[in-house]
Design an enzyme around this catalytic site. Structure first.
Site, PDB file in Angstrom:
ATOM      1  N   TYR A 168      13.633   6.465   5.884  1.00 20.15           N
ATOM      2  CA  TYR A 168      12.765   6.290   7.057  1.00 20.15           C
ATOM      3  C   TYR A 168      12.126   7.621   7.408  1.00 20.15           C
ATOM      4  O   TYR A 168      12.797   8.648   7.436  1.00 20.15           O
ATOM      5  CB  TYR A 168      13.578   5.784   8.262  1.00 20.15           C
ATOM      6  CG  TYR A 168      13.074   4.434   8.701  1.00 20.15           C
ATOM      7  CD1 TYR A 168      11.752   4.280   9.129  1.00 20.15           C
ATOM      8  CD2 TYR A 168      13.897   3.313   8.666  1.00 20.15           C
ATOM      9  CE1 TYR A 168      11.267   3.034   9.497  1.00 20.15           C
ATOM     10  CE2 TYR A 168      13.419   2.072   9.029  1.00 20.15           C
ATOM     11  CZ  TYR A 168      12.095   1.939   9.452  1.00 20.15           C
ATOM     12  OH  TYR A 168      11.623   0.705   9.803  1.00 20.15           O
ATOM     13  N   LYS A 220      -7.357   0.511  -7.054  1.00 23.05           N
ATOM     14  CA  LYS A 220      -8.453  -0.079  -7.821  1.00 23.05           C
ATOM     15  C   LYS A 220      -8.911   0.929  -8.881  1.00 23.05           C
ATOM     16  O   LYS A 220      -8.098   1.291  -9.721  1.00 23.05           O
ATOM     17  CB  LYS A 220      -9.534  -0.553  -6.857  1.00 23.05           C
ATOM     18  CG  LYS A 220      -8.986  -1.668  -5.942  1.00 23.05           C
ATOM     19  CD  LYS A 220      -9.963  -2.177  -4.916  1.00 23.05           C
ATOM     20  CE  LYS A 220      -9.289  -3.225  -4.027  1.00 23.05           C
ATOM     21  NZ  LYS A 220     -10.131  -3.617  -2.874  1.00 23.05           N
ATOM     22  N   GLU A 273       9.319   7.914  10.055  1.00 17.05           N
ATOM     23  CA  GLU A 273       8.282   7.729  11.074  1.00 17.05           C
ATOM     24  C   GLU A 273       7.782   9.081  11.550  1.00 17.05           C
ATOM     25  O   GLU A 273       8.574  10.004  11.769  1.00 17.05           O
ATOM     26  CB  GLU A 273       8.845   6.953  12.272  1.00 17.05           C
ATOM     27  CG  GLU A 273       8.935   5.457  12.004  1.00 17.05           C
ATOM     28  CD  GLU A 273       9.532   4.676  13.172  1.00 17.05           C
ATOM     29  OE1 GLU A 273       9.624   3.457  13.068  1.00 17.05           O
ATOM     30  OE2 GLU A 273       9.911   5.301  14.176  1.00 17.05           O
ATOM     31  N   ARG A 317      -0.339   0.344  -5.234  1.00 16.41           N
ATOM     32  CA  ARG A 317      -0.983  -0.426  -4.172  1.00 16.41           C
ATOM     33  C   ARG A 317      -0.853   0.331  -2.858  1.00 16.41           C
ATOM     34  O   ARG A 317       0.256   0.693  -2.462  1.00 16.41           O
ATOM     35  CB  ARG A 317      -0.312  -1.787  -3.981  1.00 16.41           C
ATOM     36  CG  ARG A 317      -0.151  -2.625  -5.212  1.00 16.41           C
ATOM     37  CD  ARG A 317       0.039  -4.086  -4.861  1.00 16.41           C
ATOM     38  NE  ARG A 317      -1.233  -4.591  -4.420  1.00 16.41           N
ATOM     39  CZ  ARG A 317      -2.246  -4.851  -5.258  1.00 16.41           C
ATOM     40  NH1 ARG A 317      -2.100  -4.703  -6.551  1.00 16.41           N
ATOM     41  NH2 ARG A 317      -3.389  -5.271  -4.794  1.00 16.41           N
ATOM     42  N   ASP A 373     -16.114   2.547   3.470  1.00 17.45           N
ATOM     43  CA  ASP A 373     -14.953   2.017   2.767  1.00 17.45           C
ATOM     44  C   ASP A 373     -15.231   2.085   1.262  1.00 17.45           C
ATOM     45  O   ASP A 373     -16.022   1.309   0.732  1.00 17.45           O
ATOM     46  CB  ASP A 373     -14.740   0.574   3.228  1.00 17.45           C
ATOM     47  CG  ASP A 373     -13.541  -0.095   2.558  1.00 17.45           C
ATOM     48  OD1 ASP A 373     -13.058   0.431   1.538  1.00 17.45           O
ATOM     49  OD2 ASP A 373     -13.112  -1.150   3.058  1.00 17.45           O
ATOM     50  N   THR A 392      -8.599   2.143  -0.849  1.00 18.27           N
ATOM     51  CA  THR A 392      -7.336   1.745  -1.451  1.00 18.27           C
ATOM     52  C   THR A 392      -7.032   2.785  -2.530  1.00 18.27           C
ATOM     53  O   THR A 392      -7.904   3.561  -2.919  1.00 18.27           O
ATOM     54  CB  THR A 392      -7.423   0.364  -2.138  1.00 18.27           C
ATOM     55  OG1 THR A 392      -8.486   0.405  -3.087  1.00 18.27           O
ATOM     56  CG2 THR A 392      -7.678  -0.736  -1.138  1.00 18.27           C
TER      57      THR A 392
HETATM   58  C1  LIG Z   1      -9.842  -4.207  -1.736  1.00 15.62           C
HETATM   59  C2  LIG Z   1     -10.603  -3.781  -0.541  1.00 15.62           C
HETATM   60  C3  LIG Z   1      -9.974  -3.436   0.681  1.00 15.62           C
HETATM   61  C4  LIG Z   1      -8.542  -3.579   1.040  1.00 15.62           C
HETATM   62  O1  LIG Z   1      -7.671  -4.095   0.273  1.00 15.62           O
HETATM   63  P1  LIG Z   1      -6.139  -4.413   0.565  1.00 15.62           P
HETATM   64  O2  LIG Z   1      -5.945  -5.625  -0.240  1.00 15.62           O
HETATM   65  O3  LIG Z   1      -5.966  -4.608   2.025  1.00 15.62           O
HETATM   66  O4  LIG Z   1      -5.395  -3.208   0.081  1.00 15.62           O
HETATM   67  C5  LIG Z   1     -10.758  -2.938   1.684  1.00 15.62           C
HETATM   68  N1  LIG Z   1     -12.062  -2.784   1.539  1.00 15.62           N
HETATM   69  C6  LIG Z   1     -12.703  -3.114   0.403  1.00 15.62           C
HETATM   70  C7  LIG Z   1     -14.172  -2.888   0.317  1.00 15.62           C
HETATM   71  C8  LIG Z   1     -11.995  -3.632  -0.666  1.00 15.62           C
HETATM   72  O5  LIG Z   1     -12.643  -3.995  -1.776  1.00 15.62           O
END
Ligand SMILES: *Cc1c(COP(=O)(O)O)cnc(C)c1O
Length: 409
Positions: free
Chosen positions: A49, A224, A51, A230, A195, A221
Site C-alpha cells: 500500500y 497501446k 497511498e 495496462r 488525450d 494509456t
Molecule cells: C483507450 C483510450 C482511453 C482509455 O482507455 P482505458 O481502457 O480506460 O485504459 C482513453 N482515451 C482514448 C482516446 C483511448 O483510445
C-alpha cells in the site's frame, strides 16, 4: 504454483497464451509487453500500500516504492518533455476523470470528440462518467473529408463556451493538430486536455507532433502503441501539478498499483531506446503499406489513408457489415474489431467499418511482406465467407504463418 492451486484459471491463462500466439492481432489498441515489463507486473510490489506520493505517503515501509515511483515520473517527464507527471492512474479513463475533476465541477460543460466520429467513451459519452457528471457537447468530422474540422470546432466552442476541450481519439487515422486545438481553447478560455492514448508511442518517437507543449493537460494509456502495462498517466504544466495529484489521490483513487507503476517505469526505459524508435517507425510504415495494399483491392479507407498506426476500413462497397467481418475473420484466426465509421448508417453493434492497427503485429516482427500475406488471408476469408471448409483451411494457413513470429521466445 498456480497450476497446482487453481488449475481452472491456470489452464485458461495457458489457453489465452495459445490464442494470442496463434492469431494475428490487428486490434489497434492492443500490444504485447516485453518480458521485462511482464516481470514487473507479476512482482511482489502488488503487496504494498502506498497511498500518497513519493516522500508524502500515508503508509510506512515506502522507501523502495518511493524510488520506483520517482524513477517512473522522471522517465516519463523526460520522454515527453513534460513539466509534471502523475503515473498513478489505473487506466486512461481514470486519467481523464482526474483531469476533468481537477479543473471543472459537476454540471460544467466539456467539449470532446463524438464517439461515433472516433472519440473515446470518456470524452463525454452519455453512458460514461464524463457524460453523466458533466454537460457534454461534442464535435465530429467533416462529412466530405472525414477529417477533424477545426473551423467547425471553433464555432461549437464559441457557442457553448466549454470549461474543458478534449482532443485525441480512439479511431482517427490522421495527424491531430494540437496547436490548432490550443488556439481554439485559448479563444474561449477553456482548458485543453489532449488525450494521446493511442498515439503515445508515436509521440515518444517523434513520429506524431507532441501535444505536451501546447496543452494544459495530456492524458494517456501506457498499453497501446507505448507498449507498457495496462494503465494510464497524466502530464501537465507545473501550475496544475497539485490539483492533478490531489484529483488522482485522494480524489478518485486510493492506493496506486505499485507493480504496475514499476512496469510503467520499465516500459518508459524501453521507450528511450533506439530500438523503440525503430519499432515505432516500422509501425507507421506498416500501417501506410497496409492502407495502400487494401486500397488496391478496392477497400475504401476512411479519410483515404493513414498517418499513424491505424486504419479505418469502410466495408459498405464490399456488402458486408463490421460485425460480420469481425466474426468471419475471427474464424480464420485474425482478430480485428468492428468500428463505426463517420456518419455510419448502421448502429454501434453492427457498424459499417473495421479498425485495423499495426502495433501488435509489428512487435511480432512483421513487415511489408507479412502484411501482404495478411491481406491475402483477409481478402480470401471474406470471399469464401460462406464456405466453412475453405475458412478452416485459411485458418490453418494463418496459424502456421503467425506461429513463425513468436510473441515470447
Ligand atoms: C483507450 C483510450 C482511453 C482509455 O482507455 P482505458 O481502457 O480506460 O485504459 C482513453 N482515451 C482514448 C482516446 C483511448 O483510445
Amino acid at each position: 504454483m498456480l497450476e497446482k492451486f487453481d488449475l481452472e484459471i491456470y489452464s485458461l491463462i495457458e489457453k489465452e497464451l495459445m490464442r494470442e500466439s496463434e492469431t494475428v492481432n490487428l486490434i489497434a489498441s492492443e500490444n504485447y509487453v516485453s518480458k521485462a515489463v511482464m516481470e514487473a507486473t507479476g512482482s511482489i510490489l502488488t503487496n504494498k500500500y502506498a497511498e500518497g506520493y513519493p516522500s508524502r505517503r500515508y503508509y510506512g515501509g515506502c522507501e523502495f516504492i518511493d524510488r520506483i515511483e520517482s524513477i517512473a515520473i522522471s522517465r516519463v517527464k523526460k520522454i515527453f518533455n513534460a513539466e509534471h507527471a502523475n503515473v498513478q492512474p489505473h487506466s486512461g479513463s481514470q486519467a481523464n476523470m482526474a483531469v476533468y475533476l481537477s479543473c471543472a465541477k459537476a454540471g460544467d460543460t466539456i467539449l470532446g470528440m463524438d464517439i461515433c466520429a472516433g472519440g473515446h467513451l470518456s470524452h463525454g459519452t452519455k453512458v460514461s462518467f464524463s457524460g453523466i457528471i458533466f454537460n457534454a457537447v461534442c464535435y465530429g468530422v467533416n462529412p466530405d473529408t472525414e477529417l477533424i474540422d477545426y473551423n467547425e470546432i471553433e464555432k461549437i466552442a464559441q457557442k457553448y463556451k466549454p470549461k474543458i476541450i478534449i482532443c485525441g481519439a480512439s479511431a482517427y487515422p490522421r495527424i491531430i493538430d494540437f496547436n490548432r486545438f490550443a488556439g481554439i481553447a485559448k479563444n474561449v478560455n477553456a482548458y485543453l486536455c489532449s488525450d494521446m492514448a493511442h498515439i503515445a508511442g508515436l509521440v515518444a518517437a517523434n513520429l506524431h507532433p507532441s501535444p505536451v507543449p501546447v496543452s494544459d493537460f495530456v492524458t494517456s494509456t501506457t498499453h497501446k502503441t507505448l507498449r507498457g502495462p495496462r494503465g494510464g498517466f497524466i502530464l501537465c504544466k507545473e501550475r496544475y501539478a497539485r490539483s492533478v495529484d490531489k484529483s488522482i489521490f485522494p480524489g478518485i483513487q486510493g492506493g496506486p498499483l505499485m507493480h504496475i507503476v514499476a512496469a510503467k517505469a520499465v516500459a518508459f526505459k524501453e521507450a528511450e531506446t533506439g530500438d523503440f524508435r525503430k519499432y515505432q517507425t516500422q509501425i507507421v510504415k506498416n500501417a501506410r503499406f497496409f492502407a495502400e495494399k487494401l486500397r488496391e483491392l478496392d477497400y475504401r479507407l476512411v479519410t483515404g489513408g493513414t498517418d499513424n498506426h491505424m486504419l479505418l476500413v469502410d466495408l459498405r462497397n464490399k456488402k458486408i457489415t463490421g460485425v460480420e467481418c469481425q466474426n468471419i475473420l475471427e474464424k480464420v484466426n485474425i482478430i480485428v474489431n468492428k468500428n463505426s465509421i463517420p456518419f455510419d448508417p448502421s448502429g454501434a453493434t453492427i457498424t459499417s467499418g473495421l479498425r485495423i492497427g499495426t502495433a501488435a503485429i509489428t512487435t511480432r516482427g512483421m513487415k511489408e511482406n507479412e502484411i501482404l500475406k495478411i491481406i491475402e488471408f483477409i481478402d480470401e476469408a471474406l470471399h469464401y465467407k460462406d464456405y466453412p471448409e475453405k475458412l478452416e483451411n485459411i485458418r490453418k494457413g494463418v496459424k502456421d504463418f503467425v506461429m513463425q513470429f513468436p510473441i515470447y521466445t
